[in-house]
Design a protein around this motif. Structure first.
Motif, mmCIF file in Angstrom:
data_model
loop_
_atom_site.group_PDB
_atom_site.id
_atom_site.type_symbol
_atom_site.label_atom_id
_atom_site.label_comp_id
_atom_site.label_asym_id
_atom_site.label_seq_id
_atom_site.Cartn_x
_atom_site.Cartn_y
_atom_site.Cartn_z
ATOM 1 N N THR A 1 -2.184 -3.417 -6.085
ATOM 2 C CA THR A 1 -1.114 -2.459 -5.844
ATOM 3 C C THR A 1 0.044 -3.114 -5.092
ATOM 4 O O THR A 1 -0.125 -4.184 -4.484
ATOM 5 C CB THR A 1 -1.643 -1.272 -5.026
ATOM 6 O OG1 THR A 1 -2.049 -1.748 -3.729
ATOM 7 C CG2 THR A 1 -2.827 -0.613 -5.715
ATOM 8 N N PRO A 2 1.230 -2.492 -5.083
ATOM 9 C CA PRO A 2 2.389 -3.083 -4.407
ATOM 10 C C PRO A 2 2.174 -3.354 -2.926
ATOM 11 O O PRO A 2 2.788 -4.264 -2.383
ATOM 12 C CB PRO A 2 3.483 -2.030 -4.619
ATOM 13 C CG PRO A 2 3.081 -1.305 -5.851
ATOM 14 C CD PRO A 2 1.587 -1.272 -5.822
ATOM 15 N N GLN B 1 4.648 6.506 -14.182
ATOM 16 C CA GLN B 1 4.194 7.823 -13.737
ATOM 17 C C GLN B 1 5.207 8.871 -14.182
ATOM 18 O O GLN B 1 6.352 8.869 -13.743
ATOM 19 C CB GLN B 1 4.016 7.889 -12.225
ATOM 20 C CG GLN B 1 3.402 9.237 -11.802
ATOM 21 C CD GLN B 1 2.979 9.270 -10.350
ATOM 22 O OE1 GLN B 1 3.491 8.507 -9.544
ATOM 23 N NE2 GLN B 1 2.050 10.152 -10.014
ATOM 24 N N TYR C 1 3.855 -0.011 -14.570
ATOM 25 C CA TYR C 1 3.033 1.178 -14.819
ATOM 26 C C TYR C 1 3.976 2.377 -14.739
ATOM 27 O O TYR C 1 5.002 2.326 -14.045
ATOM 28 C CB TYR C 1 1.910 1.296 -13.797
ATOM 29 C CG TYR C 1 0.623 0.628 -14.236
ATOM 30 C CD1 TYR C 1 -0.581 1.322 -14.264
ATOM 31 C CD2 TYR C 1 0.614 -0.708 -14.639
ATOM 32 C CE1 TYR C 1 -1.763 0.714 -14.673
ATOM 33 C CE2 TYR C 1 -0.560 -1.329 -15.051
ATOM 34 C CZ TYR C 1 -1.734 -0.614 -15.068
ATOM 35 O OH TYR C 1 -2.904 -1.217 -15.484
ATOM 36 N N PRO D 1 -6.893 -3.636 1.004
ATOM 37 C CA PRO D 1 -5.688 -4.433 1.141
ATOM 38 C C PRO D 1 -5.776 -5.523 2.197
ATOM 39 O O PRO D 1 -5.323 -6.632 1.989
ATOM 40 C CB PRO D 1 -4.616 -3.392 1.504
ATOM 41 C CG PRO D 1 -5.155 -2.100 0.974
ATOM 42 C CD PRO D 1 -6.622 -2.205 1.131
ATOM 43 N N LEU E 1 -6.516 -5.655 -10.712
ATOM 44 C CA LEU E 1 -5.249 -4.942 -10.606
ATOM 45 C C LEU E 1 -4.908 -4.711 -9.137
ATOM 46 O O LEU E 1 -5.643 -4.035 -8.420
ATOM 47 C CB LEU E 1 -5.339 -3.608 -11.350
ATOM 48 C CG LEU E 1 -4.014 -2.922 -11.666
ATOM 49 C CD1 LEU E 1 -3.189 -3.743 -12.656
ATOM 50 C CD2 LEU E 1 -4.259 -1.519 -12.229
ATOM 51 N N ARG F 1 -1.543 10.300 -13.257
ATOM 52 C CA ARG F 1 -1.493 9.087 -12.448
ATOM 53 C C ARG F 1 -0.662 8.038 -13.187
ATOM 54 O O ARG F 1 -0.427 8.164 -14.389
ATOM 55 C CB ARG F 1 -2.912 8.553 -12.196
ATOM 56 C CG ARG F 1 -3.734 9.447 -11.274
ATOM 57 C CD ARG F 1 -5.161 8.935 -11.145
ATOM 58 N NE ARG F 1 -5.921 9.774 -10.223
ATOM 59 C CZ ARG F 1 -6.042 9.540 -8.918
ATOM 60 N NH1 ARG F 1 -5.456 8.471 -8.400
ATOM 61 N NH2 ARG F 1 -6.726 10.350 -8.144
ATOM 62 N N LEU G 1 6.599 1.706 -11.896
ATOM 63 C CA LEU G 1 5.952 1.184 -10.700
ATOM 64 C C LEU G 1 5.335 -0.181 -11.005
ATOM 65 O O LEU G 1 4.849 -0.423 -12.109
ATOM 66 C CB LEU G 1 4.859 2.142 -10.227
ATOM 67 C CG LEU G 1 5.329 3.577 -9.960
ATOM 68 C CD1 LEU G 1 4.131 4.507 -9.818
ATOM 69 C CD2 LEU G 1 6.204 3.635 -8.715
ATOM 70 N N ARG H 1 2.604 -3.162 -10.801
ATOM 71 C CA ARG H 1 1.195 -3.498 -10.574
ATOM 72 C C ARG H 1 1.005 -4.965 -10.949
ATOM 73 O O ARG H 1 1.597 -5.458 -11.891
ATOM 74 C CB ARG H 1 0.270 -2.623 -11.421
ATOM 75 C CG ARG H 1 0.338 -1.133 -11.113
ATOM 76 C CD ARG H 1 -0.227 -0.810 -9.752
ATOM 77 N NE ARG H 1 -0.268 0.616 -9.498
ATOM 78 C CZ ARG H 1 0.698 1.317 -8.903
ATOM 79 N NH1 ARG H 1 1.813 0.687 -8.512
ATOM 80 N NH2 ARG H 1 0.586 2.596 -8.696
ATOM 81 N N TRP H 2 0.160 -5.653 -10.213
ATOM 82 C CA TRP H 2 -0.108 -7.060 -10.490
ATOM 83 C C TRP H 2 -1.451 -7.161 -11.198
ATOM 84 O O TRP H 2 -2.502 -6.920 -10.602
ATOM 85 C CB TRP H 2 -0.137 -7.850 -9.195
ATOM 86 C CG TRP H 2 -0.246 -9.350 -9.369
ATOM 87 C CD1 TRP H 2 -0.529 -10.038 -10.513
ATOM 88 C CD2 TRP H 2 -0.066 -10.339 -8.350
ATOM 89 N NE1 TRP H 2 -0.538 -11.382 -10.297
ATOM 90 C CE2 TRP H 2 -0.257 -11.605 -8.974
ATOM 91 C CE3 TRP H 2 0.237 -10.279 -7.000
ATOM 92 C CZ2 TRP H 2 -0.160 -12.791 -8.260
ATOM 93 C CZ3 TRP H 2 0.330 -11.459 -6.290
ATOM 94 C CH2 TRP H 2 0.138 -12.709 -6.916
ATOM 95 N N ASN H 3 -1.406 -7.525 -12.463
ATOM 96 C CA ASN H 3 -2.637 -7.749 -13.226
ATOM 97 C C ASN H 3 -3.097 -9.184 -12.959
ATOM 98 O O ASN H 3 -2.887 -10.091 -13.761
ATOM 99 C CB ASN H 3 -2.371 -7.512 -14.711
ATOM 100 C CG ASN H 3 -3.648 -7.418 -15.515
ATOM 101 O OD1 ASN H 3 -4.739 -7.579 -14.984
ATOM 102 N ND2 ASN H 3 -3.508 -7.157 -16.800
#
Length: 402
Positions: free
Chosen positions: A191-192, A163, A161, A137, A189, A380, A179, A181-183
């Protein structure tokens, strides 16, 4: 050698134990092994030699400087994983781990002395497996701009996404948490943790929420046409409740997708609900009147949980994963879980246990009467396409899900 990249520091006032530990680390192939017989000397070594990847520290040295060493070195970013070689009471050990979490450290308690090659190898492997995830990150956050996230929302690169939440007795999917996620077209990919700070700073959390809702409600419609009703849970920040039009906007979106309020749950972190203005309470009431469920998330980690339960119209409690992590060894965690389950039953609220990662944790929860949970042991987060396949495989038991 597998551990050639690891730099270690041993802080131990017993010369024999210190010598054995240093020798073992060198035999395993650590690049460099430093040693100190007290906390003050360890701080001086780090000041001169720089940070280390793994530190082994006795907190019960005669000078009692072990904890001070962790606080100061951890606060300065000079430590990675810390192995505590002292045998401490569970409640004290848990407090030390919490201190580590606040400092961004991975602290492992009760590392038995004298050390054995097998157990030490396991801890070193654990450090290596965690290291890339911890460093990724920081290398990416600085490159996320407001223009990038605005473009990502417009192009629907910020994807939902899912869960699942499970019935622990039957394995049935009870719903899904949505949730973000940024593709990213070039960074993969994300994460937040990487993009949420920019969204919050730029006041774009509503845009994210409604983009996720639009995509997830489309998926919900697909599931419904296959005979499966799916409850969608969205994370909602307390600050978003200050918008007097929030409930109305959600109602219009539901209407555009021919969906009902009863098919949605909104999860609010209790630590963000210290002060609840009238407009926020009005939004919560309107959402409940629309049939939406309200869940108090990360329950038990703030200071106002019980007061919030009395004041606000929640009908679900999500108990923070911190309590499950130590369920097998920590009597206080088991007591908190049992009390929360009993309280939920008394208040007519469902209780969802977060962070279930092992079969042993699940079995313990079942013995305590828990019926709903979420965590990597079950699933997941997955894409919408994967979720639809999962639901189809579980049919007909998945039919009629709420």
């Amino acid at each position: 050698m597998p551990y050639l990249s690891i730099r270690a520091l041993v802080v131990e006032d017993n010369p024999f134990q210190r010598s054995l530990t240093v020798s073992l680390l060198k035999q395993l192939g650590c690049r460099e092994v430093l040693e100190a017989d007290n906390g003050g000397e360890a701080l001086a070594i780090l000041q001169a030699a720089g940070s280390v990847d793994v530190a082994l520290c006795d907190l019960q040295m005669e000078d009692r400087e072990g904890l001070e060493f962790i606080l100061r070195a951890g606060g300065a970013g000079q430590l990675g994983t810390v192995l505590i070689t002292s045998c401490l009471p569970y409640d004290v050990g848990r407090a030390v781990r919490q201190i580590g979490a606040l400092l961004g450290l991975n602290i492992i308690m009760d590392v038995a002395m004298p050390l054995r090659a097998g157990s030490l190898r396991k801890h070193l492997d654990g450090y290596l497996s965690r290291r890339p995830a911890r460093q990724q990150p920081s290398a990416t956050v600085a490159h996320i701009s407001e223009n990038e996230v605005r473009h990502a929302i417009l192009e629907q690169q910020l994807e939902p996404y899912y869960q699942p939440k499970f019935d622990l007795l039957t394995g049935e999917v009870l719903g899904v948490e949505v949730l973000a996620r940024w593709n990213h077209p070039s960074k993969g990919l994300l994460t937040p943790a990487i993009f949420l700070p920019t969204l919050e700073h730029c006041g774009l959390m509503d845009e994210l929420l409604f983009s996720l809702m639009h995509q997830a409600l489309d998926l919900q419609g697909q599931a419904k046409r296959r005979g499966v009703r799916l409850n969608l849970a969205f994370n909602l920040q307390a600050s978003q409740l200050a918008d007097i039009e929030l409930a109305s906007k959600i109602k219009r979106m539901l209407a555009s997708h021919h969906a009902t309020g009863s098919s949605l749950t909104f999860e609010l972190t209790e630590s963000g609900l210290i002060e609840v203005p009238a407009v926020s309470l009005e939004n919560l009431v309107r959402l409940r009147m629309m049939g939406c469920r309200l869940s108090i998330d990360d329950f038990g980690v703030g200071f106002s949980s019980l007061q919030r339960l009395c004041q606000l119209p929640f009908n679900e409690i999500k108990l923070d994963a911190e309590f499950v992590r130590d369920i097998e060894n920590e009597p206080r965690c088991r007591a908190v879980i049992s009390s929360t389950l009993a309280m939920g039953q008394s208040l007519g609220m469902s209780v969802v246990i977060e962070g279930i990662e092992t079969a042993a944790q699940q079995q313990q929860l079942l013995k305590m009467g828990c019926t709903q949970g979420q965590g990597y042991w079950h699933s997941r987060p997955m894409t919408g396409a994967d979720l639809l396949r999962c639901l189809q495989r579980s049919a007909p038991s998945a039919r009629g899900l709420l």
